[in-house]
Each structure stands twice: as C-alpha cells, then as structure tokens.
Design a protein around this motif. Structure first.
Motif, PDB file in Angstrom:
ATOM      1  N   LEU A 154      31.818  34.446  52.371  1.00 38.09           N
ATOM      2  CA  LEU A 154      31.608  35.644  53.179  1.00 38.09           C
ATOM      3  C   LEU A 154      30.953  36.747  52.364  1.00 38.09           C
ATOM      4  N   LEU A 155      31.382  36.891  51.120  1.00 41.19           N
ATOM      5  CA  LEU A 155      30.793  37.911  50.251  1.00 41.19           C
ATOM      6  C   LEU A 155      29.308  37.642  50.029  1.00 41.19           C
ATOM      7  N   LEU A 156      28.972  36.405  49.709  1.00 42.10           N
ATOM      8  CA  LEU A 156      27.559  36.064  49.490  1.00 42.10           C
ATOM      9  C   LEU A 156      26.747  36.257  50.765  1.00 42.10           C
ATOM     10  N   SER A 157      27.357  35.961  51.903  1.00 40.86           N
ATOM     11  CA  SER A 157      26.677  36.166  53.174  1.00 40.86           C
ATOM     12  C   SER A 157      26.376  37.638  53.411  1.00 40.86           C
ATOM     13  N   GLN A 158      27.325  38.504  53.073  1.00 36.89           N
ATOM     14  CA  GLN A 158      27.126  39.933  53.286  1.00 36.89           C
ATOM     15  C   GLN A 158      26.095  40.506  52.319  1.00 36.89           C
ATOM     16  N   ILE A 159      26.085  39.998  51.084  1.00 34.98           N
ATOM     17  CA  ILE A 159      25.057  40.421  50.136  1.00 34.98           C
ATOM     18  C   ILE A 159      23.674  40.001  50.645  1.00 34.98           C
ATOM     19  N   TYR A 160      23.596  38.807  51.203  1.00 36.98           N
ATOM     20  CA  TYR A 160      22.330  38.330  51.760  1.00 36.98           C
ATOM     21  C   TYR A 160      21.880  39.197  52.937  1.00 36.98           C
ATOM     22  N   GLN A 161      22.833  39.577  53.806  1.00 39.83           N
ATOM     23  CA  GLN A 161      22.496  40.404  54.965  1.00 39.83           C
ATOM     24  C   GLN A 161      21.979  41.778  54.538  1.00 39.83           C
ATOM     25  N   VAL A 162      22.607  42.356  53.523  1.00 34.70           N
ATOM     26  CA  VAL A 162      22.144  43.650  53.025  1.00 34.70           C
ATOM     27  C   VAL A 162      20.776  43.491  52.368  1.00 34.70           C
ATOM     28  N   GLY A 163      20.585  42.407  51.650  1.00 33.78           N
ATOM     29  CA  GLY A 163      19.334  42.173  50.937  1.00 33.78           C
ATOM     30  C   GLY A 163      19.460  42.569  49.485  1.00 33.78           C
ATOM     31  N   VAL A 164      19.201  41.621  48.591  1.00 30.76           N
ATOM     32  CA  VAL A 164      19.334  41.892  47.160  1.00 30.76           C
ATOM     33  C   VAL A 164      18.444  43.059  46.743  1.00 30.76           C
ATOM     34  N   SER A 165      17.246  43.158  47.351  1.00 25.47           N
ATOM     35  CA  SER A 165      16.321  44.228  46.982  1.00 25.47           C
ATOM     36  C   SER A 165      16.803  45.601  47.435  1.00 25.47           C
ATOM     37  N   ASN A 166      17.797  45.639  48.335  1.00 25.27           N
ATOM     38  CA  ASN A 166      18.328  46.911  48.816  1.00 25.27           C
ATOM     39  C   ASN A 166      19.516  47.407  47.998  1.00 25.27           C
ATOM     40  N   ILE A 167      19.987  46.598  47.059  1.00 25.47           N
ATOM     41  CA  ILE A 167      21.156  46.946  46.258  1.00 25.47           C
ATOM     42  C   ILE A 167      20.686  47.486  44.912  1.00 25.47           C
ATOM     43  N   PRO A 168      21.089  48.691  44.541  1.00 26.39           N
ATOM     44  CA  PRO A 168      20.680  49.254  43.242  1.00 26.39           C
ATOM     45  C   PRO A 168      21.096  48.347  42.083  1.00 26.39           C
ATOM     46  N   PRO A 169      20.393  48.400  40.950  1.00 20.45           N
ATOM     47  CA  PRO A 169      20.572  47.402  39.888  1.00 20.45           C
ATOM     48  C   PRO A 169      21.960  47.364  39.262  1.00 20.45           C
ATOM     49  N   VAL A 170      22.577  48.508  39.024  1.00 23.14           N
ATOM     50  CA  VAL A 170      23.897  48.500  38.385  1.00 23.14           C
ATOM     51  C   VAL A 170      24.951  47.943  39.333  1.00 23.14           C
ATOM     52  N   THR A 171      24.875  48.322  40.588  1.00 23.34           N
ATOM     53  CA  THR A 171      25.791  47.771  41.587  1.00 23.34           C
ATOM     54  C   THR A 171      25.611  46.267  41.696  1.00 23.34           C
ATOM     55  N   LEU A 172      24.370  45.823  41.732  1.00 25.87           N
ATOM     56  CA  LEU A 172      24.087  44.387  41.821  1.00 25.87           C
ATOM     57  C   LEU A 172      24.593  43.650  40.587  1.00 25.87           C
ATOM     58  N   ALA A 173      24.386  44.233  39.412  1.00 25.04           N
ATOM     59  CA  ALA A 173      24.861  43.600  38.180  1.00 25.04           C
ATOM     60  C   ALA A 173      26.382  43.513  38.158  1.00 25.04           C
ATOM     61  N   THR A 174      27.071  44.552  38.656  1.00 27.14           N
ATOM     62  CA  THR A 174      28.535  44.530  38.707  1.00 27.14           C
ATOM     63  C   THR A 174      29.026  43.434  39.630  1.00 27.14           C
ATOM     64  N   LEU A 175      28.392  43.295  40.787  1.00 27.47           N
ATOM     65  CA  LEU A 175      28.737  42.211  41.705  1.00 27.47           C
ATOM     66  C   LEU A 175      28.526  40.860  41.034  1.00 27.47           C
ATOM     67  N   ALA A 176      27.386  40.713  40.348  1.00 26.44           N
ATOM     68  CA  ALA A 176      27.057  39.434  39.716  1.00 26.44           C
ATOM     69  C   ALA A 176      28.065  39.063  38.631  1.00 26.44           C
ATOM     70  N   VAL A 177      28.481  40.040  37.824  1.00 27.62           N
ATOM     71  CA  VAL A 177      29.444  39.763  36.750  1.00 27.62           C
ATOM     72  C   VAL A 177      30.773  39.305  37.329  1.00 27.62           C
ATOM     73  N   ASN A 178      31.241  40.003  38.360  1.00 24.10           N
ATOM     74  CA  ASN A 178      32.522  39.642  38.967  1.00 24.10           C
ATOM     75  C   ASN A 178      32.473  38.263  39.619  1.00 24.10           C
ATOM     76  N   ILE A 179      31.377  37.956  40.296  1.00 22.47           N
ATOM     77  CA  ILE A 179      31.243  36.642  40.930  1.00 22.47           C
ATOM     78  C   ILE A 179      31.157  35.545  39.875  1.00 22.47           C
ATOM     79  N   TYR A 180      30.372  35.790  38.834  1.00 22.60           N
ATOM     80  CA  TYR A 180      30.220  34.789  37.781  1.00 22.60           C
ATOM     81  C   TYR A 180      31.560  34.490  37.106  1.00 22.60           C
ATOM     82  N   LEU A 181      32.334  35.542  36.792  1.00 21.52           N
ATOM     83  CA  LEU A 181      33.612  35.329  36.112  1.00 21.52           C
ATOM     84  C   LEU A 181      34.671  34.750  37.042  1.00 21.52           C
TER      85      LEU A 181
END
Length: 310
Positions: free
Chosen positions: A14-41
């Motif tokens: 569901l989280l990945l689906s919502q990120i896709y709906q928002v659009g990766v290009s619409n998410i500022p870089p630090v917010t996107l990096a924080t999401l990526a770190v949490n998902i990766y870990l």
C-alpha cells in the motif's frame, strides 16, 4: 527479537502504491530519501529489533549508542512502516517545500538522534521518580517520535485550522497533545514516552535554540553561506503549490483519511489479517515489551480487540 513477517507485506504494498500515485518526481529529495532508507531497512534490516531498539539499559548503561542511529529507521512490521511513512510523505513534502532541502535534511538528521536522547532522559526520570526500574528496560523502535516533532513544526509554519481527532475537531496547536493521548488509548503498545519525546524536541526547535543552530548549520552547508530558498516540486519542475493543492495531494494518497483515521484503519486491517488477538504479534508499535510483561500485554491486546469490534 526478530521481526516476524507474513508472506505478503500488505502495508508495504500500500505504501509503494501511494508513493507511485503521488509520483516520485513530486516528492522532494530529502523526503524521498527518508522514505527509501526506511523501506530499505525494513526489507534488509541491519540487525534484529532487540539489537537496534533504544532504551536506558541498552543505550546508556551499556554504552550502545549505535542504537540512537539505528532505532528510528527500523520498524516492527509492515503496518508500522506504512503508517509512519504515509505520515512522513505528507509532512515531509509540505515542510521541505517550505524550508528547503538543506535545512530539512539537517532537521531530520538532528531530530532522529535528539529524540532518542530525550527518550532516554524521560525514561530515566520516570525510573527515578517512580522508583520503578522497568522504565530503564523499555525498548523503543520506529520513526513515530520524529513524526510527532514534525507535526509540531508543521503547526508552527502553518498555523491555524483544526484537526479531526477521534471525531472531535481541535485546534491544530493542541492537536499533537490530543493525539499523543488518543493514540496511546487506541494502541496501548505504542510508546507514549517516545511520542512525547518527539513533541518536546519539536518545541525545542520552535521555542528553543534548535532553529537558530540548524539554520546556521544549513547555511554553512550551502555554497553561498545561506540556506537555499524553499522550492516546490512537481512533475513539470519547480513551482509553488497552494495549501488547497497540498490538501488535494494529501487526500489523493490517503483516501481522504486524516492521520488518526489512517491509524485506526491500519490497526483494524492488521488485526483482521492476523485473525484477532490470539496471535502474539503486535498490531503496531514503537515500543517493544520487555520480558515478564507478556501477561499485561495480552490483556491490553484483548482490550484493543474489543475496541475494534465495537
């Protein structure tokens, strides 16, 4: 204690689906990096939860300060990750657009560590005041404390308005305090002290010296010695968004639910997916119980299950 997982992590999907709906290009870089770190870990944890969670005993008395770095970015299960990261997606996007990426990166880095320190201090005080050593053993993990701090900042930079907390409209300036209590009632296993630590660190920024310190540090990191101007990100590049557009974006990836409603839905789905309270997994939590508390936690789980069924 190892993280126990289902075959399919519905919350992660569901989280990945919502990120896709928002659009990766619409998410500022630090917010996107924080999401990526949490998902990766979450997918590839560095250690087990009991080896990364923060407590007075493990962090302070045993000098395992690495836990300060690791504990905010590890989650107990997929619903824990889902709720925290959906909240981060909303708060992070809004604040990063307002403050700029350099300052926001400094805020995330500082808050994630200071909240762990504040948590240890509060638990030590409780242990001494109440003469109850168990507070030194309570171990916490998750990004919830940082999110409560960001909520304080969001209310500071976007004053006014109301929030719906369990059906009641309360002024935003009081919302974090009401939600602190409400979430603990809805999910007794969540860390009241961890969330309180987040609020206090947020207040250190809005009312204390943290804002000047982090702003000065962000200026030092910037090429011209000044923090960069806040930017707006969308699919067409840099542009400003009105508060109405921000709210529309939020509604689009939360289904129109506020944070409390998202939280209750995540709890309900988590419990239903597990077949009720007879399963020993926690439905959601920032707090990891210590040995000897299983009977008390079983009572709490049954209370939570009755609440869900009413």
């Amino acid at each position: 204690m190892q993280r126990r997982q289902r075959g399919i992590n519905v919350g992660l999907m569901l989280l990945l689906s919502q990120i896709y709906q928002v659009g990766v290009s619409n998410i500022p870089p630090v917010t996107l990096a924080t999401l990526a770190v949490n998902i990766y870990l979450f997918l590839s944890p560095m250690k087990s939860l009991m080896e990364v969670c923060i407590s007075v005993q493990e962090g302070y008395l045993n000098n395992d300060w690495q836990r300060l770095l690791l504990s905010p970015f590890h989650h107990a299960d997929d619903w824990h990750l889902y709720f925290n990261m959906v909240s981060m997606l909303w708060k992070g996007t809004r604040l990063e657009r307002r403050l700029g990426s350099v300052l926001f990166a400094c805020i995330i880095a500082a808050f994630s560590q200071l909240i762990g320190v504040m948590y240890i201090v509060l638990e030590m005080l409780l242990a001494e005041i109440l003469d109850e050593p168990i507070y030194k053993m309570q171990c916490a993990v998750g990004f919830s404390g940082v999110l409560f701090a960001l909520k304080v900042l969001n209310n500071h930079y976007y004053p006014g308005g109301t929030s719906n907390v369990m059906g009641f409209h309360v002024p935003n300036k009081y919302a974090c305090w009401i939600e602190l209590i409400a979430i603990h009632i809805v999910s007794p296993g969540s860390s009241f002290i961890g969330h309180l630590a987040g609020i206090l660190v947020g207040l250190l920024y809005t009312w204390g010296p943290l804002k000047k310190i982090l702003t000065a540090f962000a200026g030092f990191l910037s090429c011209d010695g000044h923090p960069p101007r806040p930017t707006e990100f969308n699919s067409s590049g840099y542009a400003r968004h009105s508060s109405d557009q921000n709210q529309q974006d939020y509604s689009r990836y939360t289904g129109g639910l506020n944070e409390e409603e998202q939280y209750e839905r995540a709890l309900r789905n988590s419990l239903n997916d597990r077949g009720g309270p007879q399963n020993d997994r926690r439905p959601y939590g920032f707090w990891i119980p210590t040995e000897g508390q299983s009977e008390q936690e079983e009572i709490r789980r049954r209370r939570l299950y009755r609440y869900d069924r009413q």
